[in-house]
Design a protein around this motif. Structure first.
Motif, PDB file in Angstrom:
ATOM      1  N   PRO A 390      21.061  39.615  71.245  1.00 30.78           N
ATOM      2  CA  PRO A 390      21.771  39.138  70.083  1.00 30.78           C
ATOM      3  C   PRO A 390      22.296  40.096  69.236  1.00 30.78           C
ATOM      4  CG  PRO A 390      19.774  38.560  69.496  1.00 30.78           C
ATOM      5  CD  PRO A 390      19.574  39.179  71.071  1.00 30.78           C
ATOM      6  N   PRO A 391      23.256  40.072  68.732  1.00 27.06           N
ATOM      7  CA  PRO A 391      24.118  41.208  67.795  1.00 27.06           C
ATOM      8  C   PRO A 391      23.416  41.389  66.677  1.00 27.06           C
ATOM      9  CG  PRO A 391      25.580  39.521  67.888  1.00 27.06           C
ATOM     10  CD  PRO A 391      24.382  38.939  68.820  1.00 27.06           C
ATOM     11  N   ALA A 392      23.308  42.572  66.169  1.00 24.80           N
ATOM     12  CA  ALA A 392      22.607  42.844  64.731  1.00 24.80           C
ATOM     13  C   ALA A 392      23.912  42.719  63.594  1.00 24.80           C
ATOM     14  CB  ALA A 392      22.136  44.393  64.746  1.00 24.80           C
ATOM     15  N   VAL A 393      25.208  43.035  64.205  1.00 27.49           N
ATOM     16  CA  VAL A 393      26.273  43.052  63.198  1.00 27.49           C
ATOM     17  C   VAL A 393      27.620  42.398  63.992  1.00 27.49           C
ATOM     18  CG1 VAL A 393      27.785  44.423  61.736  1.00 27.49           C
ATOM     19  CG2 VAL A 393      25.423  44.737  61.829  1.00 27.49           C
ATOM     20  N   ILE A 394      28.039  41.738  63.334  1.00 29.86           N
ATOM     21  CA  ILE A 394      29.384  41.230  63.985  1.00 29.86           C
ATOM     22  C   ILE A 394      30.497  41.327  62.966  1.00 29.86           C
ATOM     23  CG2 ILE A 394      30.886  39.175  64.845  1.00 29.86           C
ATOM     24  CD1 ILE A 394      28.108  37.805  65.567  1.00 29.86           C
ATOM     25  N   GLU A 395      31.620  42.071  63.099  1.00 33.41           N
ATOM     26  CA  GLU A 395      32.508  42.519  62.280  1.00 33.41           C
ATOM     27  C   GLU A 395      33.895  41.913  62.708  1.00 33.41           C
ATOM     28  OE1 GLU A 395      31.656  47.037  60.800  1.00 33.41           O
ATOM     29  OE2 GLU A 395      31.792  46.880  63.268  1.00 33.41           O
ATOM     30  N   PHE A 396      34.620  41.316  61.729  1.00 33.44           N
ATOM     31  CA  PHE A 396      36.054  40.871  61.738  1.00 33.44           C
ATOM     32  C   PHE A 396      37.037  41.859  61.203  1.00 33.44           C
ATOM     33  CE2 PHE A 396      34.135  37.131  62.982  1.00 33.44           C
ATOM     34  CZ  PHE A 396      35.168  36.087  63.243  1.00 33.44           C
ATOM     35  N   ASP A 397      37.776  42.615  62.084  1.00 35.54           N
ATOM     36  CA  ASP A 397      38.631  43.747  61.628  1.00 35.54           C
ATOM     37  C   ASP A 397      40.082  43.246  61.494  1.00 35.54           C
ATOM     38  OD1 ASP A 397      39.666  46.053  60.659  1.00 35.54           O
ATOM     39  OD2 ASP A 397      39.056  47.172  62.758  1.00 35.54           O
ATOM     40  N   ASP A 412      44.718  34.939  58.695  1.00 36.05           N
ATOM     41  CA  ASP A 412      45.701  36.290  58.474  1.00 36.05           C
ATOM     42  C   ASP A 412      45.168  37.474  57.742  1.00 36.05           C
ATOM     43  OD1 ASP A 412      48.114  37.732  58.235  1.00 36.05           O
ATOM     44  OD2 ASP A 412      49.015  36.314  56.479  1.00 36.05           O
ATOM     45  N   ASP A 413      44.852  38.502  58.709  1.00 35.83           N
ATOM     46  CA  ASP A 413      44.433  39.772  58.263  1.00 35.83           C
ATOM     47  C   ASP A 413      43.060  39.524  57.533  1.00 35.83           C
ATOM     48  OD1 ASP A 413      44.635  42.574  58.322  1.00 35.83           O
ATOM     49  OD2 ASP A 413      45.477  42.580  56.340  1.00 35.83           O
ATOM     50  N   VAL A 414      42.152  38.894  58.408  1.00 29.32           N
ATOM     51  CA  VAL A 414      40.837  38.705  57.786  1.00 29.32           C
ATOM     52  C   VAL A 414      39.854  39.609  58.184  1.00 29.32           C
ATOM     53  CG1 VAL A 414      39.013  36.992  57.739  1.00 29.32           C
ATOM     54  CG2 VAL A 414      41.290  36.279  57.663  1.00 29.32           C
ATOM     55  N   SER A 415      39.101  40.206  57.336  1.00 27.57           N
ATOM     56  CA  SER A 415      38.047  41.117  57.471  1.00 27.57           C
ATOM     57  C   SER A 415      36.706  40.913  56.787  1.00 27.57           C
ATOM     58  CB  SER A 415      38.163  42.475  57.253  1.00 27.57           C
ATOM     59  OG  SER A 415      39.477  43.253  57.647  1.00 27.57           O
ATOM     60  N   LEU A 416      35.512  40.762  57.562  1.00 26.53           N
ATOM     61  CA  LEU A 416      34.296  40.271  57.078  1.00 26.53           C
ATOM     62  C   LEU A 416      33.177  40.762  58.004  1.00 26.53           C
ATOM     63  CD1 LEU A 416      33.145  37.752  58.830  1.00 26.53           C
ATOM     64  CD2 LEU A 416      35.112  36.485  57.283  1.00 26.53           C
ATOM     65  N   GLY A 450      44.097  42.119  65.453  1.00 27.92           N
ATOM     66  CA  GLY A 450      42.854  42.518  65.133  1.00 27.92           C
ATOM     67  C   GLY A 450      41.772  42.732  65.915  1.00 27.92           C
ATOM     68  N   ALA A 451      40.458  42.736  65.551  1.00 27.26           N
ATOM     69  CA  ALA A 451      39.298  42.778  66.659  1.00 27.26           C
ATOM     70  C   ALA A 451      38.090  42.231  65.884  1.00 27.26           C
ATOM     71  CB  ALA A 451      38.941  44.264  66.986  1.00 27.26           C
ATOM     72  N   ILE A 452      37.422  41.453  66.781  1.00 27.53           N
ATOM     73  CA  ILE A 452      35.886  40.902  66.418  1.00 27.53           C
ATOM     74  C   ILE A 452      34.961  41.774  67.399  1.00 27.53           C
ATOM     75  CG2 ILE A 452      34.370  39.125  66.575  1.00 27.53           C
ATOM     76  CD1 ILE A 452      36.885  37.435  66.630  1.00 27.53           C
ATOM     77  N   ARG A 453      34.141  42.426  66.710  1.00 32.26           N
ATOM     78  CA  ARG A 453      33.199  43.496  67.484  1.00 32.26           C
ATOM     79  C   ARG A 453      31.888  42.953  67.202  1.00 32.26           C
ATOM     80  NH1 ARG A 453      36.791  47.025  64.375  1.00 32.26           N
ATOM     81  NH2 ARG A 453      38.107  47.947  65.696  1.00 32.26           N
ATOM     82  N   TRP A 454      31.105  42.995  68.290  1.00 34.04           N
ATOM     83  CA  TRP A 454      29.869  42.813  68.457  1.00 34.04           C
ATOM     84  C   TRP A 454      28.871  44.051  68.554  1.00 34.04           C
ATOM     85  CZ3 TRP A 454      27.168  37.893  70.502  1.00 34.04           C
ATOM     86  CH2 TRP A 454      27.996  36.504  70.282  1.00 34.04           C
ATOM     87  N   ASP A 455      28.352  44.529  67.553  1.00 31.66           N
ATOM     88  CA  ASP A 455      27.630  45.850  67.593  1.00 31.66           C
ATOM     89  C   ASP A 455      28.579  46.699  68.100  1.00 31.66           C
ATOM     90  OD1 ASP A 455      24.986  44.548  66.571  1.00 31.66           O
ATOM     91  OD2 ASP A 455      24.309  44.653  68.715  1.00 31.66           O
ATOM     92  N   GLY A 456      29.803  46.692  67.493  1.00 27.66           N
ATOM     93  CA  GLY A 456      30.659  47.780  67.771  1.00 27.66           C
ATOM     94  C   GLY A 456      31.551  47.645  69.099  1.00 27.66           C
ATOM     95  N   THR A 457      31.347  46.596  69.708  1.00 25.02           N
ATOM     96  CA  THR A 457      31.787  46.475  71.172  1.00 25.02           C
ATOM     97  C   THR A 457      32.962  45.036  70.897  1.00 25.02           C
ATOM     98  OG1 THR A 457      30.182  47.030  72.433  1.00 25.02           O
ATOM     99  CG2 THR A 457      32.013  45.906  73.541  1.00 25.02           C
ATOM    100  N   PRO A 694      40.088  41.323  48.268  1.00 25.30           N
ATOM    101  CA  PRO A 694      38.640  40.621  48.570  1.00 25.30           C
ATOM    102  C   PRO A 694      38.249  41.099  50.064  1.00 25.30           C
ATOM    103  CG  PRO A 694      40.048  38.797  47.937  1.00 25.30           C
ATOM    104  CD  PRO A 694      40.932  40.171  48.092  1.00 25.30           C
ATOM    105  N   ALA A 695      39.127  41.243  50.701  1.00 27.74           N
ATOM    106  CA  ALA A 695      38.865  41.792  52.165  1.00 27.74           C
ATOM    107  C   ALA A 695      38.685  43.307  52.412  1.00 27.74           C
ATOM    108  CB  ALA A 695      39.973  41.390  53.131  1.00 27.74           C
ATOM    109  N   SER A 696      38.874  43.981  51.510  1.00 29.91           N
ATOM    110  CA  SER A 696      38.595  45.271  51.401  1.00 29.91           C
ATOM    111  C   SER A 696      37.459  45.997  50.583  1.00 29.91           C
ATOM    112  CB  SER A 696      39.975  46.339  51.040  1.00 29.91           C
ATOM    113  OG  SER A 696      40.085  45.831  49.649  1.00 29.91           O
ATOM    114  N   GLY A 697      36.606  45.165  50.156  1.00 30.49           N
ATOM    115  CA  GLY A 697      35.388  45.558  49.220  1.00 30.49           C
ATOM    116  C   GLY A 697      34.152  45.114  50.252  1.00 30.49           C
ATOM    117  N   ALA A 698      33.163  44.662  49.362  1.00 26.02           N
ATOM    118  CA  ALA A 698      31.976  44.696  50.072  1.00 26.02           C
ATOM    119  C   ALA A 698      31.797  43.662  51.208  1.00 26.02           C
ATOM    120  CB  ALA A 698      30.936  44.316  48.979  1.00 26.02           C
ATOM    121  N   THR A 699      31.097  44.021  52.313  1.00 23.47           N
ATOM    122  CA  THR A 699      31.167  43.300  53.515  1.00 23.47           C
ATOM    123  C   THR A 699      29.910  42.276  53.539  1.00 23.47           C
ATOM    124  OG1 THR A 699      30.068  44.970  54.737  1.00 23.47           O
ATOM    125  CG2 THR A 699      32.233  44.976  54.912  1.00 23.47           C
ATOM    126  N   GLY A 700      29.339  42.145  52.395  1.00 20.84           N
ATOM    127  CA  GLY A 700      27.815  41.400  52.306  1.00 20.84           C
ATOM    128  C   GLY A 700      26.950  41.869  53.128  1.00 20.84           C
TER     129      GLY A 700
END
Length: 700
Positions: A390-397, A412-416, A450-457, A694-700
């Motif tokens: 299972p991924p440790a980190v999932i990133e929406f870029d 629309d242009d969501v990063s989290l 954009g991209a959705i990355r599972w542990d960088g992939t 909001p999308a450019s600040g902390a990622t939680g």
């Protein structure tokens, strides 16, 4: 002033009747893909159909060979044997007649005819045996062909990307392709029918050529008008069927409404029952009139073709009589020729009918082939980078997603960022993009940009089956499978469907054990009303089953989209408590909900508005005073929504100063989705500087 409908006697076959116009706006023509072929045989000539026969034969034989080559060979050999037996039987019949018509005592003639009679009986028995063998082999072949055809499409369809499944053009292709499954079986039946009739016709032609060379042209003279008459009659019958189809649809729609449980209250209270029953009766009467009209036309066509065929047959038999009276043909051969001509014309009628049906069914089969090919082109790739853990980190870029056939992006242009073991909450008004984001997270959709990355992939590079293996879903519109309670829960991990301890644990977790206690057959109770032993579950009971299904799957990422919308308050609180507890075991929880009180303990709350991420943080951060990008003259959007929803539970008198003057407080707004009650101009995201985004600040 309302126009007067045309009189029934003057109404043409294409003119809607008053009930049709009143209830359906005209004739009830389906918009499904397969209905485009309903008039196929009326729009092409018989010669055009004949030119396509070789291609249809090749396709059908190929399909049958894939399904069961042994049965196909058995059918082919049996039909060749039948043709040979038919020819031999006619020749043996000729020998019998020669013996009976010869000079001499009757007893001697009968005695001389006995050997030939034995051969006639043997040929008849052999042909009957071969027909039985052919029938059995064809019966074995047909279902296998249907199975092979259906599976060839469905195994591709179940892997089609979600965004293509939701496209109207592809959905129409799938709808058409489904009818190709039964068409495949009928293709076999009609092809075998054509081959059988053709073999019989060739056998008869060979016998006539042996008896006298002139008899072969005589067969053609009889066959041509018979063929023309058969084609005319077949097309007239087909036209009748197509017109009747529309009545069947209309009357079927009314019949279902008249006996519907859902419509029953209004049928009675509003008095709609007698009205619809009267319309049904009018349509039934008009349908009877239509069938009478078509029957008269059929009779006239049949009379004309029969008269023409009779004239041609009369001329043929006149030639046959001339041959007999001028000693050009023995009497026995003349009688055999008469039998052969009758047999040949009957076989021709069958062949023409099978050719018509073969052409029509080939259109449906072509739809199946096209749907299968399109599904294969739009399928989820079976290859990719494995996802063993299972991924440790999932990133929406900067993810943007647009649904097919829509201009406005759902996201629309969501990063989290989502981290393993977190409880993530997605909140926002209807249409804000919450559910779309959750489906992108599950791998059901791929980003438009954009991209959705599972542990960088990148998700696009991962093996999607592995991605699905780490996810469990409880969607707002979750599937209520019309199966047993056991199958409804274990379908998420079907290999363990008989693991009772695991099933019981899932039921206990979701509170579905109380549901099972009320079911007459426990886990083996059918959850579909309308069948013997079937039961109907309430919305809350179904949601418990869905939660049990997700727990049973035991996935690393649990996505819950409004998992408690049909539960009572106590059950809702208990369900959210249990869902949140799963995160303590390193299971990542994603909650999509309108119940803002239930997200207080979430690690990160993401607030979406019109496809954009406008706020993020934990509950305390979002409830802090200040302004947000969505509102420069009041509290943050989440806080405003939370306070608005809280007003529904207050028992004291509301203070008008509690909210801004433009906040709606009417009952409809408060009882509907509270996030939708906020004025649009207050929710609209405004341009923000990079450090305020909001999308450019902390990622939680």
């Amino acid at each position: 002033m309302a126009s007067t409908p045309p009189a029934a006697g003057k109404r043409g076959p294409g003119t809607p009747t008053p009930p049709e116009q009143l209830l359906f706006g005209g004739r009830l023509r389906g918009s499904w893909g397969w209905t485009t072929h309903e008039l196929a045989r009326l729009n092409v000539s018989f010669l055009s159909i004949l030119r396509q026969i070789p291609r249809l034969f090749r396709h059908t034989v190929t399909l049958a060979w894939r399904a069961d080559p042994v049965a196909l060979v058995v059918v082919a050999v049996a039909q060749l044997g039948q043709a040979a037996a038919t020819a031999f039987g006619l020749l043996a019949t000729n020998r019998v007649l020669v013996s009976l018509f010869a000079a001499g005592p009757t007893a001697d003639r009968v005695r001389d005819a006995l050997p030939s009679l034995v051969w006639v009986a043997a040929a008849s028995a052999f042909a009957a045996t071969l027909r039985a063998v052919s029938f059995a082999a064809a019966g074995r072949l047909g279902p296998k062909v249907e199975r092979v055809a259906g599976l060839s499409m469905m195994k591709e369809v179940i892997r089609v990307e979600m965004e293509h499944i939701e496209r109207s053009d592809f959905h129409a292709a799938l709808d058409s392709g489904q009818h190709g499954q039964t068409a495949a079986r009928r293709l076999i039946e009609h092809t075998l029918g054509i081959v059988e009739a053709l073999m019989a016709l060739l056998a008869v032609s060979g016998v006539l050529a042996v008896l006298h060379p002139v008899l072969l042209p005589l067969l053609l003279a009889v066959v041509v008008p018979k063929a023309w008459g058969t084609v005319r009659a077949a097309r007239r019958t087909y036209e009748s069927v197509q017109i009747w189809l529309e009545h069947v649809r209309q009357q079927g729609a009314l019949r279902r409404l008249l006996i519907s449980q859902k419509a029953a209250p209004e049928l009675r209270v509003h008095g709609a029952g007698p009205f619809l029953l009267d319309q049904f009766d009018q349509m039934a009467a008009q349908a009877a009139d239509e069938q009478t009209r078509l029957a008269h036309l059929e009779a006239r066509t049949e009379l004309t073709t029969s008269a023409l065929s009779g004239l041609t047959a009369g001329a043929t038999y006149a030639v046959l009589a001339w041959l007999l009276t001028h000693d050009q043909l023995p009497l026995a051969s003349g009688a055999t020729a008469a039998l052969a001509l009758t047999s040949g014309t009957a076989g021709l009628r069958r062949m023409v009918s099978h050719i018509h049906h073969l052409y029509e069914q080939s259109l449906f089969m072509n739809d199946l082939i096209r749907a299968r090919e399109e599904a294969e082109q739009r399928a989820i790739p079976a290859t990719g980078v494995p996802v063993p853990r299972p991924p440790a980190v999932i990133e929406f870029d900067r993810v943007t997603f647009r649904y097919p056939e829509r201009d406005t992006p759902a996201l629309d242009d969501v990063s989290l960022t989502i981290r393993k073991g977190q409880v993530i909450a997605l909140v926002g008004a209807n249409g804000s993009g919450k559910t779309t984001l959750s489906k992108l997270l599950a791998g059901l959709y791929l980003p438009t940009s954009g991209a959705i990355r599972w542990d960088g992939t990148d998700l696009c590079a991962l093996r999607r089956d592995d991605v699905f293996g780490h996810v469990a879903l409880v969607l707002q519109d979750f599937q209520r499978w019309p199966f047993t309670a056991r199958a409804n829960v274990a379908i998420s991990r079907s290999a363990d469907i008989h693991d009772l301890s695991r099933l019981d644990a899932a039921a206990a977790y979701a509170g579905a054990d109380r549901v099972l206690d009320d079911l007459p057959h426990g886990w083996d109770t059918l959850c579909e009303k309308g069948y013997e032993g079937g039961v109907d579950l309430s919305g809350g009971q179904w949601q418990r089953i869905a939660l049990a299904r997700a727990y049973f799957r035991d996935a690393d990422i649990l996505i819950c989209d409004e998992p408690t919308s049909s539960m009572d308050p106590a059950a809702e609180i208990d369900a959210f408590r249990k869902i949140r507890a799963l995160a303590s075991a390193d299971q990542t929880i994603v909650l999509v909900t309108h119940r803002l009180h239930s997200v207080k303990e979430a690690d990160v709350i993401y607030v979406l508005d019109e496809g954009k991420l406008v706020e993020q943080g934990d509950f305390a951060t979002l409830m802090a005073t200040g302004t947000s990008a969505a509102s420069d003259d009041g509290p943050h959007l989440f806080r405003r929504l939370f306070e608005l929803q809280s007003l529904q539970y207050r028992t004291d008198t509301l203070d008008a100063d509690t909210l801004d003057a433009d906040t709606p407080l009417d009952a409809d707004s408060l009882e509907a989705d509270p996030l939708d009650a906020v004025p649009a101009q207050r929710r609209r995201t405004r341009d923000a500087t990079p450090d305020q985004s909001p999308a450019s600040g902390a990622t939680g």
